[in-house]
Design a protein around this motif. Structure first.
Motif, PDB file in Angstrom:
ATOM      1  N   GLY A  94      -3.884   4.976  -3.999  1.00 46.06           N
ATOM      2  CA  GLY A  94      -4.546   5.744  -2.953  1.00 46.06           C
ATOM      3  C   GLY A  94      -5.974   5.292  -2.704  1.00 46.06           C
ATOM      4  O   GLY A  94      -6.451   5.297  -1.579  1.00 46.06           O
ATOM      5  N   ASP A  95      -6.659   4.881  -3.763  1.00 45.76           N
ATOM      6  CA  ASP A  95      -8.032   4.407  -3.612  1.00 45.76           C
ATOM      7  C   ASP A  95      -8.224   3.010  -4.193  1.00 45.76           C
ATOM      8  O   ASP A  95      -9.320   2.478  -4.214  1.00 45.76           O
ATOM      9  CB  ASP A  95      -9.016   5.376  -4.272  1.00 45.76           C
ATOM     10  CG  ASP A  95      -8.754   5.560  -5.755  1.00 45.76           C
ATOM     11  OD1 ASP A  95      -7.734   5.036  -6.254  1.00 45.76           O
ATOM     12  OD2 ASP A  95      -9.563   6.225  -6.422  1.00 45.76           O
ATOM     13  N   GLY A  96      -7.151   2.432  -4.651  1.00 50.19           N
ATOM     14  CA  GLY A  96      -7.195   1.091  -5.230  1.00 50.19           C
ATOM     15  C   GLY A  96      -5.880   0.781  -5.918  1.00 50.19           C
ATOM     16  O   GLY A  96      -5.018   1.649  -6.088  1.00 50.19           O
ATOM     17  N   TRP A 120      -0.169   0.950  -5.816  1.00 51.13           N
ATOM     18  CA  TRP A 120      -1.289   1.461  -5.027  1.00 51.13           C
ATOM     19  C   TRP A 120      -1.517   2.916  -5.412  1.00 51.13           C
ATOM     20  O   TRP A 120      -0.608   3.731  -5.380  1.00 51.13           O
ATOM     21  CB  TRP A 120      -0.977   1.341  -3.532  1.00 51.13           C
ATOM     22  CG  TRP A 120      -2.025   1.951  -2.669  1.00 51.13           C
ATOM     23  CD1 TRP A 120      -1.911   3.085  -1.926  1.00 51.13           C
ATOM     24  CD2 TRP A 120      -3.352   1.459  -2.447  1.00 51.13           C
ATOM     25  NE1 TRP A 120      -3.068   3.335  -1.261  1.00 51.13           N
ATOM     26  CE2 TRP A 120      -3.984   2.354  -1.559  1.00 51.13           C
ATOM     27  CE3 TRP A 120      -4.069   0.365  -2.913  1.00 51.13           C
ATOM     28  CZ2 TRP A 120      -5.289   2.175  -1.130  1.00 51.13           C
ATOM     29  CZ3 TRP A 120      -5.369   0.183  -2.478  1.00 51.13           C
ATOM     30  CH2 TRP A 120      -5.963   1.081  -1.596  1.00 51.13           C
ATOM     31  N   TYR A 179       0.813  -1.213   0.000  1.00 52.80           N
ATOM     32  CA  TYR A 179       0.000   0.000   0.000  1.00 52.80           C
ATOM     33  C   TYR A 179       0.850   1.268   0.000  1.00 52.80           C
ATOM     34  O   TYR A 179       0.331   2.371   0.142  1.00 52.80           O
ATOM     35  CB  TYR A 179      -0.952   0.003   1.201  1.00 52.80           C
ATOM     36  CG  TYR A 179      -1.966  -1.111   1.125  1.00 52.80           C
ATOM     37  CD1 TYR A 179      -3.134  -0.958   0.392  1.00 52.80           C
ATOM     38  CD2 TYR A 179      -1.741  -2.322   1.771  1.00 52.80           C
ATOM     39  CE1 TYR A 179      -4.062  -1.984   0.310  1.00 52.80           C
ATOM     40  CE2 TYR A 179      -2.663  -3.357   1.693  1.00 52.80           C
ATOM     41  CZ  TYR A 179      -3.821  -3.175   0.959  1.00 52.80           C
ATOM     42  OH  TYR A 179      -4.729  -4.199   0.870  1.00 52.80           O
TER      43      TYR A 179
END
Length: 117
Positions: free
Chosen positions: A62-64, A60, A40
């Motif tokens: 940030g949202d997926g 990664w 992540y």
């Protein structure tokens, strides 16, 4: 362009052979287990299979996760299979890799022409 985004990240080349059937979750487990890194993070993780003609990248956003996949139509990559073969890539070498070129073992001959006197 995507490669411009990626060169601003730390890029990890996962040495050895990766089962290219693995998806995001399986690649995350490799990052955590083999590299002891956080999938992540904002880092890019690159994987290569036995055939050496395709690579996967995991990033990664940030949202997926963004899962990158590149298959060379003709040729193969020279991928480091052991920790001793691994190398840190410069931005330029990463660009070459994304173009399908081999930045670690280029097949370019150095020419020293004879000078005419």
């Amino acid at each position: 362009m995507l490669t411009e985004l990626l060169v601003k990240q730390t890029v990890y080349i996962v040495t050895g052979y990766t089962d290219m059937r693995r998806g995001i979750d399986g690649l995350c487990r490799i990052v955590e287990g083999k590299l002891k890194c956080d999938p992540y993070s904002a880092d890019v993780f690159l994987f290569c299979g036995r055939r050496s003609d395709r690579i996967k990248g995991l990033l990664w956003m940030g949202d997926g996760f963004l899962l990158l996949y590149k298959r060379l139509e003709d040729g193969s990559l020279t991928w480091p299979r052991t920790e001793q073969e691994a190398a840190e890539l410069t931005e330029e070498q990463f660009q070459y890799l994304m173009l399908g070129l081999n930045p670690l073992d280029p097949k370019i001959k150095e020419v020293h022409p004879k000078r005419a006197l």
